[in-house]
Design an enzyme around this catalytic site. Structure first.
Site, mmCIF file in Angstrom:
data_model
loop_
_atom_site.group_PDB
_atom_site.id
_atom_site.type_symbol
_atom_site.label_atom_id
_atom_site.label_comp_id
_atom_site.label_asym_id
_atom_site.label_seq_id
_atom_site.Cartn_x
_atom_site.Cartn_y
_atom_site.Cartn_z
ATOM 1 C CD GLU A 1 32.856 41.727 32.295
ATOM 2 O OE1 GLU A 1 32.789 41.305 33.458
ATOM 3 O OE2 GLU A 1 33.922 42.109 31.778
ATOM 4 N NE ARG B 1 39.979 40.881 38.166
ATOM 5 C CZ ARG B 1 40.391 41.984 38.799
ATOM 6 N NH1 ARG B 1 40.813 41.903 40.049
ATOM 7 N NH2 ARG B 1 40.390 43.151 38.204
ATOM 8 C CD GLU C 1 34.678 41.739 40.675
ATOM 9 O OE1 GLU C 1 34.729 40.742 39.957
ATOM 10 O OE2 GLU C 1 35.335 42.769 40.451
HETATM 11 N N1 LUZ Z 1 35.922 42.103 33.749
HETATM 12 C C1 LUZ Z 1 36.921 42.362 32.889
HETATM 13 C C2 LUZ Z 1 36.149 41.955 35.049
HETATM 14 O O1 LUZ Z 1 36.659 42.475 31.695
HETATM 15 N N2 LUZ Z 1 38.163 42.510 33.355
HETATM 16 C C3 LUZ Z 1 38.483 42.380 34.654
HETATM 17 O O2 LUZ Z 1 39.632 42.522 35.028
HETATM 18 C C4 LUZ Z 1 37.444 42.080 35.549
HETATM 19 N N3 LUZ Z 1 37.687 41.913 36.840
HETATM 20 C C5 LUZ Z 1 36.693 41.604 37.650
HETATM 21 C C6 LUZ Z 1 35.421 41.476 37.143
HETATM 22 N N4 LUZ Z 1 35.150 41.650 35.865
HETATM 23 MO MO1 MOS Z 2 32.120 41.312 36.779
HETATM 24 S S1 MOS Z 2 32.624 39.463 37.383
HETATM 25 O O1 MOS Z 2 32.748 42.512 37.610
HETATM 26 O O2 MOS Z 2 31.182 41.422 35.509
#
Ligand code: LUZ
Ligand code: MOS
Length: 769
Positions: free
Chosen positions: A226, A304, A707
């Site tokens: 990410e 979160r 998830e």
């Molecule tokens: N990524 C993000 C995530 O940038 N914001 C979120 O709330 C999130 N939640 C789950 C997984 N990735």
């Molecule tokens: Mo994610 S933990 O939904 O990149």
């Protein structure tokens, strides 16, 4: 319908960054990284490396034309260390050479001297020194302070959960092409094209339109790509930009494990107060998140965590505080669940302790406090269309929990050295990015003159099947055959300003955008069809399976005839659409709002058998009732649920990261870092999709799947704990994950004064299967 990539994967034909045909003059890059966890760079002499065999360039912070920065939420992370290094594995310099071997050889020629500074690895220690990534935050509901004296039992404790390596099959990597006018085209293994685009533009001092990012697919990501695909894309782009050559960087597994961040380890304190009946009156929790050396996504993950502090339960008085602590480890990052698993683990640990104090089964407390329709979350949102109880009750009934429970009790009474454990694990996961702005997506749909359809979205296919689901959405909305539709690579020039493919939301957000684009095409198709049929009422036109119907009657007009006729009449056969989740908001000053579009619920029953002689165990079964609305693709959703369960179990009871005292990862190979394999997988995994559920808010009434099932794995920890308690009811075990066989064994025999038991030959035979 199967995952569209399944055949390609099976035949080895699907391509990943490292498989792309090498462009002419390709160079290979490799980073030099810090060998110490904290220190001041005294000497960084790259001269000897420059003249090494095959080397075309050696770069350090000073060579960066724009900003030496890869931090996104907070600009606190240099691409190449400048003066100070903050963790073992932090990139300091970059070599580009004609082969990977040459690049790696040249790294050894660089002289790097670092004066070591004191380092901290423990989040509580970091917090005590004021080393916070962001100020701590607190969510509260009711009056915790005033509630304690209404409680009949109060239990407090400390809970630890470990990190987790992503082990995506495809390691981090990128291929950067230098194009005319200094434009950069990147093939990056990223979940977040726009993050990479922005970072590269900032690094090179270019406008974003001079940076194009393309993603065909990823070999897994799990959150690890990410944000953390960005540095490698930046490095490839930097070298490509400065050398005007294509440059590739792909990490070896060993380097990937050493250099990249992982799931955040948490250390938490809880205090829980209940009535004798098991009703939870108050809950107070403080989470110390081990963020590592830079912010990365930690503030969002911490958020979160707070949203999921009470798990699947309603508690009237809550105070949840989270502290993001800066330590000298590689920056930790997103990992499936994004801080929620850590919170839900603490909640279950608190219930487990409370159950012991009250002499109740944990399931009694769990059930009593399970969320009901309209219950208030600590962040000010009420549970709507709440399936917590329906999943719990269906699981209990369908899998015969009472019977299993009885069988486990009898088993434990009849054996001495083998014990079974059983746990129920209810999940509740909020769907939407907690950063409200990210809840948007775009789609671009073309219909070509032969009737074939090309779809581009912001979603990245990473094995989770989003490409298949998007294909289904387009085909279903246009009412064409699935084979007409092709989902293209994800590309910043076709769909701009992409949110990460993350938060379980990609199919929802991008699916909705595709649906909107297809609907606007459909409107044009219907108008054109009416005209072709010599009719004046396009609203009476329907297209069903590529055949045009008028006023309920089948006509001779088909998709194949209609499309070229539209082209001939110069009607636009392309559509772009944008979707933004309506109604969600959050007020960070009040820490209240309605941040999630909906929640996903479920309950899993986990059974384990523990060998109390060896500390080894088997997960016999995980049986879940999962609420995924009306699944678009049950095969894919089942795969996601099964994979999530196994990965969650891995985090809780198997995978263990170990560091040396000076902050070096010791478990940096797959020989020392144990990940789930087929022998670890529960012998039985059953996932039943709750029938009664519907979700008008989701794409085609479905619910996000990525998830939530991960958190079923938490049940594995508590099933194992129950088995341990059956063997040593005298002990109060430390609530610390992962419960590896080694830890289980040491725990089972702690404080044991007598000799380890000896065994009758019959029992011994039972072990040697
Ligand atoms: N990524 C993000 C995530 O940038 N914001 C979120 O709330 C999130 N939640 C789950 C997984 N990735
Ligand atoms: Mo994610 S933990 O939904 O990149």
């Amino acid at each position: 319908m199967k995952n569209l990539d399944a055949a390609l994967h099976t035949r080895g034909e699907s391509r990943f960054v490292d498989d792309f045909t090498h462009p002419e003059g390709l160079l290979f890059a490799a980073p030099l990284v810090s060998p110490v966890a904290h220190g001041r760079i005294k000497v960084l002499d790259t001269e000897p490396a420059r003249s090494a065999d095959g080397v075309r360039g050696v770069f350090t912070a000073g060579d960066i034309p724009g900003e030496n920065q890869v931090g996104m939420i907070i600009p606190d992370e240099a691409l190449l260390a400048d003066c100070i290094v903050h963790y073992v594995g932090q990139p300091v310099a970059l070599v580009a050479a004609v082969s990977e071997e040459c690049a790696r050889e040249a790294l050894k020629q660089i002289r790097l001297e670092i004066e070591e500074l004191p380092a901290v690895f423990d989040p509580r220690q970091a917090a005590a020194r004021g080393e916070l990534i962001v100020p701590s935050r607190t969510f509260s509901l009711g009056d915790v302070g005033g509630a304690w004296n209404k409680c009949e039992v109060i239990v407090a404790g400390k809970v630890e959960s470990g990190g987790q390596e992503h082990v995506y099959l495809e390691t981090q990597g990128a291929l950067a092409m230098h194009e005319e006018e200094g434009r950069i085209k990147l093939f990056s293994a990223t979940q977040s094209l726009t993050v990479v685009q922005k970072a590269v533009a900032r690094l090179l001092g270019l406008p974003m339109h001079k940076v194009e990012v393309d993603v065909l697919r990823l070999g897994g990501a799990f959150g690890g790509k990410e944000y953390q695909a960005t540095p490698w894309a930046c490095m490839a782009a930097l070298a490509a930009h400065l050398l005007k050559k294509p440059v590739k960087i792909v990490l070896h597994r060993h380097d990937d494990m050493r250099l990249t961040g992982k799931r955040h380890p948490y250390s938490s304190d809880f205090k829980i107060g209940l009535k004798d009946s098991g009703e939870i009156i108050a809950y107070e929790v403080t989470f110390y998140q081990n963020a590592g050396a830079a912010a990365d996504l930690s503030p969002a993950i911490m958020e979160r965590t707070m949203f999921h502090a009470t798990g699947s339960y309603f508690i009237p008085n809550v105070r949840a505080t989270a502290v993001s602590c800066r330590t000298n480890l590689p920056p930790n990052t997103a990992f499936r669940g994004f801080g929620a698993p850590q919170a839900m683990f603490v909640m279950e640990a608190a219930i487990s302790r409370a159950a012991k104090a009250l002499g109740l089964e944990p399931a009694v407390i769990q059930e009593k406090n399970l969320l009901k329709e309209g219950d208030m979350f600590p962040y000010g949102m009420a549970a709507e269309n709440c399936q917590a109880r329906s999943c719990w009750e269906t699981a209990g009934r369908k899998y015969g929990f009472a019977k299993i429970s009885q069988r486990v009790k009898e088993f434990n009474a009849s054996t001495r050295m083998k014990k079974k454990g059983l746990a129920l694990m209810p999940i509740c996961f909020g769907i939407s990015f907690t950063n409200i702005a990210l809840n948007q997506a775009g789609a671009l749909v073309h219909i070509y003159t032969d009737g074939s359809v090309s779809v581009s979205t912001a979603a990245v296919e990473m094995g989770q099947g989003v490409k298949t689901k998007i294909t289904q959405v387009a085909a279903q909305t246009l009412s064409t055959d699935i084979k007409r539709v092709r989902v293209e690579s994800t590309n910043t020039t076709r769909v701009a300003n992409t949110s990460p493919t993350a938060a379980s939301s990609a199919a929802d957000l991008n699916g909705k955008a595709v649906e909107l684009a297809c609907r606007s095409l459909l409107k044009r198709l219907k108008a054109a069809a009416a005209e072709d049929l010599g009719e004046t009422e396009p609203e009476k036109v329907e297209i069903k399976k590529e055949v045009v119907f008028f006023d309920g009657r089948k006509t001779s007009l088909t998709w194949e005839k209609l499309i070229p006729s539209m082209y001939a009449r110069r009607i636009n056969l392309s559509a772009q659409a944008h979707y933004a989740t309506p109604g969600i908001y959050f007020d960070k000053k009040k820490e209240k709002g309605s941040p999630f579009f909906y929640h996903v619920y479920g309950t899993a029953i986990t059974e384990v058998t523990l060998d109390c002689l060896r500390g080894t165990y088997e997960v016999d079964s995980v049986k879940a009732v999962h609420d995924c609305g009306r699944s678009i693709n049950p095969l894919i959703d089942r795969g996601q649920a099964e994979g999530g369960i196994v990965q969650g179990l891995g985090w809780m009871i198997l995978e263990e990261l170990q560091y040396s005292e000076d902050g070096r990862l010791l478990t940096d190979f797959l020989s020392t870092y144990k990940v789930p394999d087929i022998y670890f997988v529960p012998r039985e995994i059953e996932v039943h999709f709750l029938e009664s559920s519907d979700n008008p808010l989701g794409i085609l009434n479905s619910k996000a799947i990525g998830e939530p099932p991960f958190m079923y794995g938490i049940g594995g920890f508590f099933a194992l704990l129950r088995a341990m308690e059956a063997f040593r009811p005298d002990l109060e075990f430390v609530l610390s994950a992962p419960l590896t066989p080694e830890k289980v064994l040491l725990t089972l025999y702690q404080g044991e004064e007598t000799e380890r038991p000896t065994y009758k030959s019959k029992e011994r035979k039972a072990f040697s299967k």
